[in-house]
Design a protein around this motif. Structure first.
Motif, PDB file in Angstrom:
ATOM      1  N   GLY A   1       0.822  -1.200   0.000  1.00  0.00           N
ATOM      2  CA  GLY A   1       0.000   0.000   0.000  1.00  0.00           C
ATOM      3  C   GLY A   1       0.857   1.251   0.000  1.00  0.00           C
ATOM      4  N   GLY A   2       0.458   2.238  -0.777  1.00  0.00           N
ATOM      5  CA  GLY A   2       1.172   3.500  -0.822  1.00  0.00           C
ATOM      6  C   GLY A   2       2.315   3.553  -1.811  1.00  0.00           C
ATOM      7  N   ARG A   3       2.581   2.461  -2.569  1.00  0.00           N
ATOM      8  CA  ARG A   3       3.666   2.441  -3.551  1.00  0.00           C
ATOM      9  C   ARG A   3       3.203   1.675  -4.789  1.00  0.00           C
ATOM     10  N   HIS A   4       3.774   2.024  -5.929  1.00  0.00           N
ATOM     11  CA  HIS A   4       3.463   1.326  -7.172  1.00  0.00           C
ATOM     12  C   HIS A   4       4.351   0.101  -7.334  1.00  0.00           C
ATOM     13  N   MET A   5       3.851  -0.911  -8.039  1.00  0.00           N
ATOM     14  CA  MET A   5       4.637  -2.097  -8.345  1.00  0.00           C
ATOM     15  C   MET A   5       4.676  -2.296  -9.853  1.00  0.00           C
ATOM     16  N   LEU A   6       5.874  -2.503 -10.394  1.00  0.00           N
ATOM     17  CA  LEU A   6       6.074  -2.711 -11.820  1.00  0.00           C
ATOM     18  C   LEU A   6       6.755  -4.057 -12.050  1.00  0.00           C
ATOM     19  N   LEU A   7       6.406  -4.696 -13.153  1.00  0.00           N
ATOM     20  CA  LEU A   7       7.092  -5.913 -13.579  1.00  0.00           C
ATOM     21  C   LEU A   7       8.220  -5.535 -14.530  1.00  0.00           C
ATOM     22  N   LYS A   8       9.373  -6.161 -14.345  1.00  0.00           N
ATOM     23  CA  LYS A   8      10.506  -5.914 -15.232  1.00  0.00           C
ATOM     24  C   LYS A   8      11.135  -7.251 -15.626  1.00  0.00           C
ATOM     25  N   ARG A   9      11.779  -7.249 -16.789  1.00  0.00           N
ATOM     26  CA  ARG A   9      12.509  -8.424 -17.242  1.00  0.00           C
ATOM     27  C   ARG A   9      13.978  -8.224 -16.907  1.00  0.00           C
ATOM     28  N   ASN A  10      14.556  -9.184 -16.199  1.00  0.00           N
ATOM     29  CA  ASN A  10      15.964  -9.116 -15.827  1.00  0.00           C
ATOM     30  C   ASN A  10      16.648 -10.362 -16.390  1.00  0.00           C
ATOM     31  N   GLY A  11      17.155 -10.235 -17.593  1.00  0.00           N
ATOM     32  CA  GLY A  11      17.718 -11.391 -18.266  1.00  0.00           C
ATOM     33  C   GLY A  11      16.621 -12.393 -18.582  1.00  0.00           C
ATOM     34  N   ALA A  12      16.768 -13.589 -18.060  1.00  0.00           N
ATOM     35  CA  ALA A  12      15.766 -14.624 -18.288  1.00  0.00           C
ATOM     36  C   ALA A  12      14.710 -14.643 -17.189  1.00  0.00           C
ATOM     37  N   GLN A  13      14.763 -13.688 -16.270  1.00  0.00           N
ATOM     38  CA  GLN A  13      13.867 -13.708 -15.118  1.00  0.00           C
ATOM     39  C   GLN A  13      12.951 -12.489 -15.106  1.00  0.00           C
ATOM     40  N   TYR A  14      11.780 -12.671 -14.476  1.00  0.00           N
ATOM     41  CA  TYR A  14      10.897 -11.554 -14.176  1.00  0.00           C
ATOM     42  C   TYR A  14      11.121 -11.145 -12.727  1.00  0.00           C
ATOM     43  N   VAL A  15      11.214  -9.846 -12.488  1.00  0.00           N
ATOM     44  CA  VAL A  15      11.328  -9.311 -11.135  1.00  0.00           C
ATOM     45  C   VAL A  15      10.371  -8.144 -11.009  1.00  0.00           C
ATOM     46  N   VAL A  16      10.116  -7.718  -9.780  1.00  0.00           N
ATOM     47  CA  VAL A  16       9.276  -6.543  -9.570  1.00  0.00           C
ATOM     48  C   VAL A  16      10.123  -5.389  -9.060  1.00  0.00           C
ATOM     49  N   ASP A  17       9.664  -4.201  -9.374  1.00  0.00           N
ATOM     50  CA  ASP A  17      10.269  -2.969  -8.868  1.00  0.00           C
ATOM     51  C   ASP A  17       9.183  -2.213  -8.126  1.00  0.00           C
TER      52      ASP A  17
ATOM     53  N   PRO B   1      -0.994   1.699  -4.659  1.00  0.00           N
ATOM     54  CA  PRO B   1      -0.601   1.228  -5.991  1.00  0.00           C
ATOM     55  C   PRO B   1      -1.746   1.311  -6.996  1.00  0.00           C
ATOM     56  N   SER B   2      -1.365   1.361  -8.261  1.00  0.00           N
ATOM     57  CA  SER B   2      -2.338   1.451  -9.341  1.00  0.00           C
ATOM     58  C   SER B   2      -2.293   0.191 -10.197  1.00  0.00           C
ATOM     59  N   VAL B   3      -3.478  -0.307 -10.545  1.00  0.00           N
ATOM     60  CA  VAL B   3      -3.569  -1.453 -11.454  1.00  0.00           C
ATOM     61  C   VAL B   3      -3.097  -1.055 -12.847  1.00  0.00           C
ATOM     62  N   ASP B   4      -3.424   0.166 -13.282  1.00  0.00           N
ATOM     63  CA  ASP B   4      -2.981   0.630 -14.597  1.00  0.00           C
ATOM     64  C   ASP B   4      -1.458   0.588 -14.716  1.00  0.00           C
ATOM     65  N   VAL B   5      -0.766   1.007 -13.671  1.00  0.00           N
ATOM     66  CA  VAL B   5       0.699   0.994 -13.699  1.00  0.00           C
ATOM     67  C   VAL B   5       1.214  -0.441 -13.795  1.00  0.00           C
ATOM     68  N   LEU B   6       0.673  -1.339 -12.961  1.00  0.00           N
ATOM     69  CA  LEU B   6       1.115  -2.736 -13.012  1.00  0.00           C
ATOM     70  C   LEU B   6       0.841  -3.334 -14.389  1.00  0.00           C
ATOM     71  N   PHE B   7      -0.383  -3.174 -14.903  1.00  0.00           N
ATOM     72  CA  PHE B   7      -0.742  -3.786 -16.180  1.00  0.00           C
ATOM     73  C   PHE B   7       0.101  -3.230 -17.331  1.00  0.00           C
ATOM     74  N   ARG B   8       0.367  -1.932 -17.329  1.00  0.00           N
ATOM     75  CA  ARG B   8       1.216  -1.377 -18.388  1.00  0.00           C
ATOM     76  C   ARG B   8       2.608  -1.985 -18.329  1.00  0.00           C
ATOM     77  N   SER B   9       3.161  -2.101 -17.130  1.00  0.00           N
ATOM     78  CA  SER B   9       4.506  -2.670 -17.008  1.00  0.00           C
ATOM     79  C   SER B   9       4.526  -4.122 -17.465  1.00  0.00           C
ATOM     80  N   VAL B  10       3.437  -4.856 -17.199  1.00  0.00           N
ATOM     81  CA  VAL B  10       3.348  -6.248 -17.633  1.00  0.00           C
ATOM     82  C   VAL B  10       3.253  -6.319 -19.149  1.00  0.00           C
ATOM     83  N   ALA B  11       2.474  -5.412 -19.754  1.00  0.00           N
ATOM     84  CA  ALA B  11       2.374  -5.375 -21.213  1.00  0.00           C
ATOM     85  C   ALA B  11       3.741  -5.159 -21.846  1.00  0.00           C
TER      86      ALA B  11
END
Length: 361
Positions: free
Chosen positions: A247-263, A275-285
């Motif tokens: 709560g209170g922070r955004h979460m993004l998905l990132k690709r780190n080599g062959a792995q997925y990590v969150v920021d 956090p925002s769903v729009d931010v997470l979904f955009r990062s996943v896209a």
């Protein structure tokens, strides 16, 4: 006219919330009460459409009162809870007992705090009034956090939109991205325990105040076969793990080599949420493209609608929870309207859809 009753032992809280709601042409505060015993005598005379309820009160605590109400006559209830660790645990119990939303309040400066978030108080009450009563029952849980009303920014405030980039090729590594708000606690407590340990890694945004997400993640972890934890930057998205945005922070998905990590990052609210769903979904896209499944579930507002469309445009399968199984059909409805949802499904069918997605070649 939405009839509201406020039950709180603080005269300041009763007066301020009454003043805020009474200014709305579609709302009427029919009664206030300093404790549940007094409240019940008034409710027997006129039953409210929405109940705003404190937890710690004299003569009877709010949790006991809520359980009685949900057994007698399920009523959309907004919990007015103090921002403490102990308060978070008790409030989660109230959400499991059938409350709809949380209005988090500090231990000091109550009047100024409540007046600063008057728009969100009104929004939370309206959302509660539209809740699906059939889904409100003892033993369920749901929540949406009230926060100061910021400008309605888009995900552009956190990261750039996809720019006609080629679709990512499918891999064996897959991600499930879930966004939810009002009613989401109930939905997630139904969904996650029904997933096997072999399910693809999940990244989840549930609109909650900062003090509540860690307790909620622990609760889900205790219920589930998969690991559930509040996310921190650098956490890997791996099979059998679900990461809940703090709560209170955004979460993004990132690709780190062959792995997925969150920021996990700071930044302004997006679609009035952090956090925002729009931010997470955009990062996943952007990071996963067709290698992800997008799921949007019960909640008020439109957070996630645009991000889900971006996921679908990137080749991801997407699903929105149907109206009948939602506490509030706002977020799924907007995702469908924006063309982001390829499928619509009842909550009861979503676990199997996620499992099938994970097992598909």
């Amino acid at each position: 006219m939405i009839k509201v009753m406020i039950v709180d032992d603080s005269a300041v809280v009763r007066a301020v919330i009454s003043d805020i709601l009474q200014r709305e042409p579609d709302m009427q505060v029919i009664a206030t009460a300093p404790d549940p015993v007094f409240a019940m005598s008034k409710m027997n005379q006129q039953w409210p459409d929405v109940l705003i309820l404190d937890i710690e009160m004299p003569r009877m605590d709010g949790l006991t009162f809520l359980r009685q109400i949900m057994q007698q006559r399920p009523t959309p209830t907004v919990i007015c809870s103090t921002l403490t660790t102990e308060g978070a645990d008790i409030t989660l119990q109230a959400l499991r007992a059938g409350a709809v939303s949380i209005v988090a309040k500090p231990t000091a400066g109550l009047s100024d705090f409540l007046r600063s978030q008057d728009e969100d108080l009104v929004s939370v009450v309206r959302a509660a009034a539209s809740a699906n009563i059939k889904r409100l029952r003892s033993g369920t849980a749901s929540t949406a956090a009230a926060a100061a009303a910021p400008p309605k920014l888009t995900a552009d405030a956190i990261l750039e939109a996809p720019r006609n980039t080629p679709r990512l090729s499918q891999t064996t590594d897959r991600v499930v991205a879930i966004g939810t708000s009002t009613g989401g606690t109930q939905a997630l407590e139904y969904l996650l325990p029904r997933l096997p340990a072999t399910v693809p890694g999940l990244v989840i945004v549930q609109h909650m105040p900062a003090q509540f997400t860690q307790s909620f993640a622990r609760r889900l972890n205790d219920l589930s076969r998969i690991e559930v934890k509040e996310a921190v930057s650098g956490d890997r998205v791996v099979t059998g793990r679900a990461l809940i945005a703090p709560g209170g922070r955004h979460m993004l998905l990132k690709r780190n080599g062959a792995q997925y990590v969150v920021d996990v990052v700071d930044g302004p609210p997006v679609s009035r949420h952090r956090p925002s769903v729009d931010v997470l979904f955009r990062s996943v896209a952007k990071a996963a493209g067709a290698n992800a499944l997008g799921v949007i579930m019960t909640g008020m507002g439109d957070d996630g609608a645009r991000g889900m469309k971006e996921m679908r445009d990137a080749g991801a399968p997407t699903v929105a929870q149907d109206e009948a199984s939602c506490i509030v059909f706002g977020m799924p409805k907007e995702a469908i309207k924006h063309g982001g949802a390829a499928d619509i499904a009842a909550l009861e069918d979503i676990p199997a859809m996620i499992v099938r997605y994970g097992n598909a070649n």
